[in-house]
Design a protein around this motif. Structure first.
Motif, PDB file in Angstrom:
ATOM      1  N   LEU A 178      40.032  24.102  28.312  1.00 13.65           N
ATOM      2  CA  LEU A 178      40.794  24.512  27.133  1.00 13.65           C
ATOM      3  C   LEU A 178      40.557  23.616  25.920  1.00 13.65           C
ATOM      4  N   GLY A 185      46.521  25.929  33.650  1.00 10.79           N
ATOM      5  CA  GLY A 185      45.995  26.396  32.377  1.00 10.79           C
ATOM      6  C   GLY A 185      47.079  26.966  31.474  1.00 10.79           C
ATOM      7  N   GLN A 223      38.294  32.832  35.512  1.00  9.43           N
ATOM      8  CA  GLN A 223      38.066  32.374  36.879  1.00  9.43           C
ATOM      9  C   GLN A 223      37.629  33.523  37.792  1.00  9.43           C
ATOM     10  N   ILE A 283      44.290  33.602  30.401  1.00  9.27           N
ATOM     11  CA  ILE A 283      43.852  32.941  31.626  1.00  9.27           C
ATOM     12  C   ILE A 283      43.627  34.018  32.689  1.00  9.27           C
ATOM     13  N   ILE A 292      39.887  31.886  29.450  1.00  6.01           N
ATOM     14  CA  ILE A 292      39.456  31.058  30.572  1.00  6.01           C
ATOM     15  C   ILE A 292      39.289  31.998  31.756  1.00  6.01           C
ATOM     16  N   GLY A 300      44.907  28.058  37.529  1.00  5.09           N
ATOM     17  CA  GLY A 300      45.369  28.993  36.516  1.00  5.09           C
ATOM     18  C   GLY A 300      46.750  28.662  35.996  1.00  5.09           C
ATOM     19  N   THR A 355      40.191  20.288  35.423  1.00  3.70           N
ATOM     20  CA  THR A 355      39.489  21.547  35.136  1.00  3.70           C
ATOM     21  C   THR A 355      40.000  22.198  33.868  1.00  3.70           C
ATOM     22  N   MET A 356      41.327  22.314  33.742  1.00  5.33           N
ATOM     23  CA  MET A 356      41.861  23.066  32.620  1.00  5.33           C
ATOM     24  C   MET A 356      41.921  22.260  31.322  1.00  5.33           C
ATOM     25  N   HIS A 357      42.109  20.955  31.411  1.00  5.02           N
ATOM     26  CA  HIS A 357      42.011  20.153  30.192  1.00  5.02           C
ATOM     27  C   HIS A 357      40.595  20.258  29.631  1.00  5.02           C
TER      28      HIS A 357
END
Length: 322
Positions: free
Chosen positions: A127, A152, A212, A141, A210, A149, A122-124
């Motif tokens: 970002l 991230g 959420q 974040i 980012i 998170g 998700t975070m790769h």
């Protein structure tokens, strides 16, 4: 096999058939499975992309040993230790597409590995692929104390972001965010939080956000963003509808990008996993990325684990031992 199956009274331990891998899948003896927010919807009997509904088995990520592979799989073999993302992980056995399967470094336990796939992917993607984060840029974040998170924060620091800001409404959680790479932790219940972000970035605003949380922080994000900033809408845990300052969005020329796995093809999901492996694998193998394990439950107590997640009592990841 034993599995957590969604029934009329909610999820409970039941006996069900061991799944058979398709030609592109691997069958894994699950040793540890991690909880994710989407599991709450599946456990409540709601559809989640192609999965969900009565009879569904929750679980988006797990780790274990491969016991069988499909006829078209050549990159994995029985006996391989792996971590996977997919569906049906709250069980003694689960199948995953070979392209969403990653080999375990020798030094990683099943429990540690089980909490990594979804957060890494998700975070790769958010970002690097979506936001195109560059070294020296600044990052915010929203909802940084969740497992995703916290990952991230770590990926942002790995990418050499100059300022990494994390948000949490819990003072106990905020004090821990610097352990995972945050240079500043803020509380978005404070109405001055956008000003705090701008102050931390020399008055210009943050390059990448980012999000959420979404609705409650949407306009604050616009205020906190730099001109030409990028906002990636990853989650909507605080609400999916709310006010949006379209004029501020246009004035700052902000790129606003929404992401979800529910509408991604298997080819897109494989590509995300491949990028994680190409960029982050050396750091993963040497322990450069990790997530705290909040609590552990046996498989039969998955309903209690889900209740803890629903109450938002946890910091990091909740794990089922299988």
């Amino acid at each position: 096999m034993k599995a957590i199956v969604v029934g009329p009274e909610g999820p409970s331990l039941a006996e069900t058939d061991i799944p058979a891998p398709t030609p592109t899948e691997v069958l894994v003896r699950v040793r540890g499975a991690a909880l994710n927010r989407a599991d709450l919807s599946v456990a409540a009997g709601q559809p989640h992309g192609p999965t969900g509904g009565p009879g569904a088995i929750p679980g988006l990520e797990w780790a274990g040993e491969i016991v069988a592979v499909g006829a078209g799989v050549s990159d994995f073999h029985p006996g391989d230790r792996v971590m996977c993302s997919g569906a049906g992980g709250y069980a003694e056995y689960a199948v995953a597409d070979h392209g969403r399967t990653l080999p375990l470094p020798a030094n990683l336990s099943f429990e540690v590995a089980a909490v990594l796939p979804v957060a890494l992917q998700t975070m790769h993607d958010a970002l690097l692929t979506q936001a195109h984060l560059q070294p020296g840029e600044t990052v915010l974040i929203q909802g940084a104390s969740s497992g995703v998170g916290l990952m991230g924060l770590q990926i942002a620091r790995w990418r050499k972001a100059s300022v990494v800001i994390g948000t949490s409404r819990s003072p106990e959680h905020r004090v821990r965010l610097p352990e995972f790479g945050a240079t500043l932790a803020i509380d978005t219940r404070d109405p001055t939080w956008p000003e705090q972000v701008r102050a931390a970035t020399g008055g210009r605003g943050v390059d990448v956000i980012i999000d959420q949380v979404s609705a409650p922080v949407a306009n604050g994000n616009l205020q906190a963003a730099a001109v030409l900033g990028r906002i990636i809408n990853v989650g909507r845990l605080g609400g999916g509808r709310g006010e949006f300052d379209f004029d501020l969005h246009a004035t700052k020329r902000i790129s606003y990008i929404g992401v979800t796995n529910r509408t991604r093809s298997i080819e897109e999901q494989r590509a995300i996993t491949a990028r994680v492996r190409a960029d982050l694998w050396q750091a993963i193998a040497t322990g450069g990325f990790s997530l705290p394990i909040d609590s552990r439950y046996p498989l039969a107590e998955a309903p209690a684990a889900l209740a803890r997640m629903k109450a938002n009592e946890h910091f990091g990841k909740i794990v089922l031992s299988v």
